[in-house]
Each structure stands twice: as C-alpha cells, then as structure tokens.
Design an enzyme around this catalytic site. Structure first.
Site, PDB file in Angstrom:
ATOM      1  N   LYS A   1      17.195  32.178  -7.684  1.00 61.02           N
ATOM      2  CA  LYS A   1      15.899  32.098  -8.361  1.00 61.02           C
ATOM      3  C   LYS A   1      15.460  30.644  -8.346  1.00 61.02           C
ATOM      4  CE  LYS A   1      14.411  32.581 -13.098  1.00 61.02           C
ATOM      5  NZ  LYS A   1      14.704  33.297 -14.322  1.00 61.02           N
TER       6      LYS A   1
ATOM      7  N   LYS B   1       4.738  23.478 -17.632  1.00 63.58           N
ATOM      8  CA  LYS B   1       4.708  24.877 -17.208  1.00 63.58           C
ATOM      9  C   LYS B   1       5.458  24.980 -15.890  1.00 63.58           C
ATOM     10  CE  LYS B   1       0.532  26.621 -19.379  1.00 63.58           C
ATOM     11  NZ  LYS B   1      -0.793  27.222 -19.136  1.00 63.58           N
ATOM     12  N   GLU B   2       6.288  26.030 -15.785  1.00 66.09           N
ATOM     13  CA  GLU B   2       7.003  26.274 -14.538  1.00 66.09           C
ATOM     14  C   GLU B   2       6.693  27.674 -14.049  1.00 66.09           C
ATOM     15  OE1 GLU B   2      11.215  25.813 -15.342  1.00 66.09           O
ATOM     16  OE2 GLU B   2      11.383  27.867 -16.054  1.00 66.09           O
TER      17      GLU B   2
END
Length: 161
Positions: free
Chosen positions: A83, A70-71
C-alpha cells in the site's frame, strides 16, 4: 534531492492477518485511537479505503515536523500486499517537498510470521534541501510497533477462546 528511509519489524502473525490491518482503513482507525501523543486526529475525507482514498492527519502539538497534511492512497496491491500513500496537500509539500510517499509492505516470512516493511521516499527542491532533515522514520516505526502489539493481543485472545 531524493531520499529514502526504511524500517522493518517482524510480526508474529500470518501475512494475511497483518494485511487485513494495513491494507485498508483499519490501521488509520487504530492509530487515531491508540496514539494520541502522535496524532491528534485521523479523518477520512474521501473514499472507502481503496485507491483514491484521502485521509487528513493532524499531528499532536509538540510533534516535530509539519502540523498535519492530507494523504492519498495511490496504490493498493492485495496480491503483493503493498500500500502506498502520498502527501497531496499541506505538510511536507509546504516545506519544498515535491514528493512524500509512504509504502507499507507485508512480507510473508512463514506460516505464523510476517514482516512489515515501511519505506518513506521523498524528493525535495534543492533550495529546500535542508528540510530533508525533518523527515524521520520514527512515526512509521511507532505505528508498526502499535500494529504488532494489537495483532499479538488479538492472536492471544483468539487462542484463549
């Protein structure tokens, strides 16, 4: 141990157009559709594309490195077109990394040209230093190429109309 890898690719579209793709969730959607050999799934688990958004990435079987992670979007600067995402669960964190960050920066080169600069920064515990060899810029470079082709196709379609 700290490490960094970089990749740059020239895009033949204005920086604003490239940022529309990279700055929000659009790049994740494109990757999920167009790169099944790299990603089995890209799922939005939290958020709306802004800072704090969490994506769950599941790599295709056979892709070297972790099966998935998960990021979280930790920085989105629309003015500077930067970003940053960080792994917050699974993946590299299970391999002794204390930080795994990907930074995407869209740099204006000219009116009809820009550069996507991708940077991976990581920190790994000394006892797991050998795992640093698992870090590769290749998936990020593949995504940049995909984005370039997508943006070029859209540009050609607009010009044809």
């Amino acid at each position: 141990m700290f490490g960094q890898l970089e990749h740059e690719l020239e895009l033949h579209v204005p920086a604003s157009e490239a940022w529309d793709l990279f700055g929000a969730l659009e790049i994740g959607k494109l990757v999920a559709q167009e790169l099944p050999e790299l990603f089995q799934k890209v799922e939005l688990t939290e958020g709306d594309g802004g800072v704090g958004t969490v994506l769950k990435l599941t790599f295709a079987p056979g892709v070297p490195g972790p099966a998935g992670y998960k990021e979280k979007f930790t920085k989105i600067d629309n003015e500077k077109r930067i970003k940053e995402t960080e792994v917050v669960e699974g993946g590299y964190l299970e391999l002794g990394f204390t930080l795994f960050r990907v930074r995407l920066e869209v740099i204006e080169k000219g009116e009809e040209s820009s550069i996507i600069k991708s940077t991976i920064e990581y920190e790994v515990k000394e006892e797991n230093a050998a795992n640093a060899s698992l870090v590769t810029i290749q998936p990020v470079a593949t995504i940049a190429e995909l984005a370039k082709n997508y943006l070029n196709k859209n540009k050609a379609a607009k010009e044809a109309n």
